[in-house]
Design a protein around this motif. Structure first.
Motif, PDB file in Angstrom:
ATOM      1  N   ALA A 149       0.837  -1.196   0.000  1.00 58.04           N
ATOM      2  CA  ALA A 149       0.000   0.000   0.000  1.00 58.04           C
ATOM      3  C   ALA A 149       0.875   1.250   0.000  1.00 58.04           C
ATOM      4  O   ALA A 149       0.479   2.299   0.515  1.00 58.04           O
ATOM      5  CB  ALA A 149      -0.929  -0.006   1.208  1.00 58.04           C
ATOM      6  N   SER A 150       2.078   1.126  -0.542  1.00 52.26           N
ATOM      7  CA  SER A 150       2.993   2.254  -0.654  1.00 52.26           C
ATOM      8  C   SER A 150       2.804   2.915  -2.015  1.00 52.26           C
ATOM      9  O   SER A 150       2.287   2.299  -2.940  1.00 52.26           O
ATOM     10  CB  SER A 150       4.436   1.785  -0.477  1.00 52.26           C
ATOM     11  N   VAL A 190      -1.662  -4.910  -5.188  1.00 51.12           N
ATOM     12  CA  VAL A 190      -1.523  -3.492  -4.870  1.00 51.12           C
ATOM     13  C   VAL A 190      -2.818  -3.004  -4.237  1.00 51.12           C
ATOM     14  O   VAL A 190      -3.902  -3.236  -4.770  1.00 51.12           O
ATOM     15  CB  VAL A 190      -1.242  -2.664  -6.145  1.00 51.12           C
ATOM     16  N   LEU A 191      -2.709  -2.320  -3.112  1.00 54.01           N
ATOM     17  CA  LEU A 191      -3.877  -1.762  -2.428  1.00 54.01           C
ATOM     18  C   LEU A 191      -3.755  -0.247  -2.479  1.00 54.01           C
ATOM     19  O   LEU A 191      -2.847   0.331  -1.883  1.00 54.01           O
ATOM     20  CB  LEU A 191      -3.910  -2.256  -0.980  1.00 54.01           C
ATOM     21  N   THR A 233     -13.463   4.047  -0.222  1.00 60.01           N
ATOM     22  CA  THR A 233     -13.427   3.000  -1.251  1.00 60.01           C
ATOM     23  C   THR A 233     -12.067   3.032  -1.935  1.00 60.01           C
ATOM     24  O   THR A 233     -11.609   4.086  -2.366  1.00 60.01           O
ATOM     25  CB  THR A 233     -14.533   3.203  -2.310  1.00 60.01           C
ATOM     26  N   ILE A 234     -11.425   1.875  -2.025  1.00 62.80           N
ATOM     27  CA  ILE A 234     -10.131   1.779  -2.697  1.00 62.80           C
ATOM     28  C   ILE A 234     -10.095   0.516  -3.564  1.00 62.80           C
ATOM     29  O   ILE A 234     -11.079  -0.214  -3.674  1.00 62.80           O
ATOM     30  CB  ILE A 234      -8.963   1.794  -1.693  1.00 62.80           C
ATOM     31  N   THR A 235      -8.948   0.277  -4.180  1.00 60.83           N
ATOM     32  CA  THR A 235      -8.805  -0.785  -5.169  1.00 60.83           C
ATOM     33  C   THR A 235      -7.731  -1.798  -4.757  1.00 60.83           C
ATOM     34  O   THR A 235      -6.673  -1.408  -4.259  1.00 60.83           O
ATOM     35  CB  THR A 235      -8.414  -0.192  -6.538  1.00 60.83           C
ATOM     36  N   ALA A 236      -8.014  -3.071  -4.988  1.00 61.31           N
ATOM     37  CA  ALA A 236      -7.015  -4.139  -4.876  1.00 61.31           C
ATOM     38  C   ALA A 236      -6.705  -4.610  -6.293  1.00 61.31           C
ATOM     39  O   ALA A 236      -7.595  -5.111  -6.988  1.00 61.31           O
ATOM     40  CB  ALA A 236      -7.531  -5.294  -4.029  1.00 61.31           C
ATOM     41  N   ALA A 237      -5.477  -4.425  -6.735  1.00 62.11           N
ATOM     42  CA  ALA A 237      -5.107  -4.747  -8.112  1.00 62.11           C
ATOM     43  C   ALA A 237      -4.060  -5.852  -8.153  1.00 62.11           C
ATOM     44  O   ALA A 237      -3.069  -5.813  -7.428  1.00 62.11           O
ATOM     45  CB  ALA A 237      -4.575  -3.513  -8.828  1.00 62.11           C
ATOM     46  N   SER A 238      -4.295  -6.824  -9.021  1.00 59.38           N
ATOM     47  CA  SER A 238      -3.346  -7.921  -9.216  1.00 59.38           C
ATOM     48  C   SER A 238      -3.589  -8.530 -10.587  1.00 59.38           C
ATOM     49  O   SER A 238      -4.711  -8.452 -11.122  1.00 59.38           O
ATOM     50  CB  SER A 238      -3.528  -8.993  -8.131  1.00 59.38           C
ATOM     51  N   GLU A 272      -8.149 -13.790  -8.530  1.00 60.72           N
ATOM     52  CA  GLU A 272      -8.342 -14.539  -7.286  1.00 60.72           C
ATOM     53  C   GLU A 272      -7.590 -13.881  -6.130  1.00 60.72           C
ATOM     54  O   GLU A 272      -8.114 -13.757  -5.012  1.00 60.72           O
ATOM     55  CB  GLU A 272      -7.861 -15.981  -7.463  1.00 60.72           C
ATOM     56  N   ALA A 273      -6.363 -13.435  -6.395  1.00 55.77           N
ATOM     57  CA  ALA A 273      -5.570 -12.769  -5.360  1.00 55.77           C
ATOM     58  C   ALA A 273      -6.189 -11.433  -4.981  1.00 55.77           C
ATOM     59  O   ALA A 273      -6.233 -11.070  -3.801  1.00 55.77           O
ATOM     60  CB  ALA A 273      -4.140 -12.574  -5.851  1.00 55.77           C
ATOM     61  N   ALA A 274      -6.660 -10.685  -5.966  1.00 64.41           N
ATOM     62  CA  ALA A 274      -7.313  -9.405  -5.684  1.00 64.41           C
ATOM     63  C   ALA A 274      -8.558  -9.617  -4.834  1.00 64.41           C
ATOM     64  O   ALA A 274      -8.836  -8.850  -3.911  1.00 64.41           O
ATOM     65  CB  ALA A 274      -7.655  -8.693  -6.983  1.00 64.41           C
ATOM     66  N   LYS A 275      -9.316 -10.670  -5.128  1.00 65.75           N
ATOM     67  CA  LYS A 275     -10.521 -10.975  -4.346  1.00 65.75           C
ATOM     68  C   LYS A 275     -10.163 -11.386  -2.915  1.00 65.75           C
ATOM     69  O   LYS A 275     -10.914 -11.109  -1.978  1.00 65.75           O
ATOM     70  CB  LYS A 275     -11.328 -12.077  -5.036  1.00 65.75           C
ATOM     71  N   TYR A 276      -9.024 -12.052  -2.748  1.00 62.11           N
ATOM     72  CA  TYR A 276      -8.564 -12.405  -1.403  1.00 62.11           C
ATOM     73  C   TYR A 276      -8.376 -11.149  -0.555  1.00 62.11           C
ATOM     74  O   TYR A 276      -8.837 -11.077   0.597  1.00 62.11           O
ATOM     75  CB  TYR A 276      -7.247 -13.192  -1.496  1.00 62.11           C
ATOM     76  N   VAL A 277      -7.713 -10.137  -1.121  1.00 60.05           N
ATOM     77  CA  VAL A 277      -7.488  -8.889  -0.401  1.00 60.05           C
ATOM     78  C   VAL A 277      -8.810  -8.155  -0.183  1.00 60.05           C
ATOM     79  O   VAL A 277      -9.038  -7.560   0.874  1.00 60.05           O
ATOM     80  CB  VAL A 277      -6.473  -8.016  -1.159  1.00 60.05           C
TER      81      VAL A 277
END
Length: 337
Positions: free
Chosen positions: A105-106, A135-136, A152-157, A161-166
């Protein structure tokens, strides 16, 4: 299912994210190098330097031992300054054996190499020692997340499946996560908006009003998009949370240390003095240099970034820099030039 998450970096954002995890029923352990800060978190349930008004949940723990933090962690979350990512990631790689997810998250670009943070993490933590990298990022002030303001933010991968995990780890009734597969766009939006926030703050410091604010944010978004697309990003990402969303929150709020730095520059303060008194890393300063070098390498025009670079690194008067941007040759807006 309860997960153990190592949160590396007990600053304001790392602390706020760790709090979200604990409140969601997970085990979060904050790692930091300052023994006094760790003792304060564990014994007083506070982190006064970064979130002075927050009482931390009982389940949140802190440690100065990196090995203790990452041992058997299901995921490792990096929330440390960009300049420290490579060194810490290298250390982490020597300590893990259970293939955790790697989240960061940097927000920045590595100096000299100009690499995105996920690229640095991938280089330092071999694929056989980890699962996917996520990436968060998005429009979020730690101070507001800590008091449960709607965010509201974004989890990107590259792995949905990994993005949904986050997404599952963090999402609750005040903290909503969307997924995205455009890692390049999300990381660049996160890093480059700090440059534009410096400029937006400077406009306020110089005494300009809303017209100037709208101008620098809009044309700044054009610059971010140009460089992002040149590097392979999806242009639609830049009208989403990690693009225009993050730009809005960072360019309009006193919570943003990049905006505050720009404002003080506009008021005539010296950069060295500002950074010394800020007490926290101002990522936009180093990102300006890396982004301009990268843009020049790719032949991408970034006039606002170039002007901010001249102010930060060449000592140009900020009023002169602003005037020079306004006196550039006329352009066609929809050519993004």
């Amino acid at each position: 299912m309860k997960q153990k998450i190592a949160v590396l970096g007990p600053g304001s954002w790392g602390t706020a994210l760790a709090q979200v995890l604990v409140e969601n029923g997970h085990e979060a352990i904050l790692w930091g190098k300052n023994p006094e800060q760790v003792i304060e978190i564990n014994q007083q349930r506070t982190n006064h330097r970064y979130l002075p008004d927050l009482t931390l949940p009982e389940g949140l723990k802190a440690t100065t031992s990196l090995a203790e933090a990452v041992n058997d962690a299901d995921a490792i979350l990096f929330v440390i300054p960009t300049k420290a990512i490579r060194e810490v990631a290298h250390e982490v790689a020597t300590m893990i054996s259970n293939k955790p997810y790697i989240i960061h998250a940097s927000k920045g670009l590595e100096q000299q190499s100009h690499k995105r943070i996920s690229e640095v993490l991938a280089e330092e933590i071999p694929v056989e020692k980890r699962k996917d990298i996520i990436v968060l990022s998005g429009p979020s002030h730690a101070e507001e997340v800590a008091v449960h303001d709607i965010t509201t933010i974004t989890a990107a991968s590259v792995s949905l499946e990994a993005a949904k995990y986050v997404q599952t780890l963090f999402m609750n009734d005040y903290f909503r996560i969307y997924t995205n597969d455009d890692v390049i766009g999300v990381e660049l939006g996160a890093a480059l908006k700090n440059i534009i926030a410096l400029g937006a703050g400077a406009m306020v410091g110089l005494g300009f009003g809303d017209n100037a604010k709208a101008a620098i944010m809009t044309r700044g978004l054009a610059e971010i998009s140009r460089l992002g697309v040149a590097l392979g990003a999806n242009p639609l990402t830049f009208i989403g949370l990690s693009g225009v969303g993050d730009l809005i929150v960072t360019c309009t709020s006193i919570h943003s240390r990049n905006w505050r730095t720009g404002q003080l520059l506009g008021q005539g303060k010296k950069l060295d003095e500002i950074l010394e008194n800020m007490g926290m890393i101002v990522e936009g300063v180093s990102t300006t240099k890396a982004a301009l070098e990268l843009a020049q390498q790719l032949g991408v025009e970034m006039p606002i970034t170039e002007a901010i670079y001249r102010v930060l690194y060449e000592g140009q008067d900020i009023k002169v820099a602003a005037k020079e941007i306004m006196l550039r040759d006329g352009r066609v807006e929809n050519e993004f030039s």
